[in-house]
Motif scaffolding. Sequence first.
Motif, PDB file in Angstrom:
ATOM      1  N   ASN A  52      36.416  42.306  43.899  1.00  0.00           N
ATOM      2  CA  ASN A  52      36.226  43.640  43.348  1.00  0.00           C
ATOM      3  C   ASN A  52      36.632  43.625  41.872  1.00  0.00           C
ATOM      4  O   ASN A  52      37.144  42.622  41.369  1.00  0.00           O
ATOM      5  N   ASP A  53      36.394  44.721  41.176  1.00  0.00           N
ATOM      6  CA  ASP A  53      36.606  44.755  39.730  1.00  0.00           C
ATOM      7  C   ASP A  53      38.047  44.446  39.333  1.00  0.00           C
ATOM      8  O   ASP A  53      38.292  43.800  38.322  1.00  0.00           O
ATOM      9  N   LEU A  54      39.025  44.899  40.119  1.00  0.00           N
ATOM     10  CA  LEU A  54      40.429  44.644  39.778  1.00  0.00           C
ATOM     11  C   LEU A  54      40.770  43.162  39.856  1.00  0.00           C
ATOM     12  O   LEU A  54      41.491  42.635  39.007  1.00  0.00           O
ATOM     13  N   ASN A  55      40.252  42.465  40.863  1.00  0.00           N
ATOM     14  CA  ASN A  55      40.504  41.029  40.971  1.00  0.00           C
ATOM     15  C   ASN A  55      39.825  40.260  39.835  1.00  0.00           C
ATOM     16  O   ASN A  55      40.326  39.247  39.378  1.00  0.00           O
ATOM     17  N   ILE A  56      38.677  40.747  39.410  1.00  0.00           N
ATOM     18  CA  ILE A  56      37.977  40.108  38.300  1.00  0.00           C
ATOM     19  C   ILE A  56      38.783  40.285  37.019  1.00  0.00           C
ATOM     20  O   ILE A  56      38.960  39.343  36.248  1.00  0.00           O
ATOM     21  N   LEU A  57      39.307  41.490  36.790  1.00  0.00           N
ATOM     22  CA  LEU A  57      40.151  41.723  35.613  1.00  0.00           C
ATOM     23  C   LEU A  57      41.371  40.814  35.618  1.00  0.00           C
ATOM     24  O   LEU A  57      41.832  40.370  34.570  1.00  0.00           O
TER      25      LEU A  57
END
Length: 160
Positions: free
Chosen positions: A125-130
């Motif tokens: 998800n976007d948080l893990n990518i960040l």
Amino acid sequence: MAAIRQLAYGGGADTVDEYVRLGETTARKCLHKFTAGIIHLFGDQYLRRPTPEDLERLLRDGEERGFPGMVGSIDCMHWEWKNCPTSWRGMYSRGTGKPTMVLEAVASHDLWIWHAFFGATGTMNDLNILDQSPVFDDIVEGIALQVNYYVNGRDKIRRG
């Protein structure tokens, strides 16, 4: 033509042999020389980090648009990976069953791309990518550029 075709259709070097009559090794060399030429011609202007002047302009533009302190918008998108190796499909597939790679980008209002990070697995998800992304590394490490800006008539200093 081989380089542009590989870039446009996302095919490998061995996929252009019938169309442009080049072998895989020659097509790969064409792609390498083409991209090296693009970097040489346009790298100093378009493939660089923002300068302090760029950041001040972006902060000023953001404030004028009602977003003080904003340099650009960050977003992530899942990009289908047609030629994903079978052994990696589970790691790169999410609910749709199709493998994807994630592209994270920061763009300013004028569509200038200031950051791109490509390749995180599609199941994230976007948080893990960040968390994997280098976008905030300079700020965390304390080496980001210092920029002066104003909010509600008050002087502020921001890194990055």
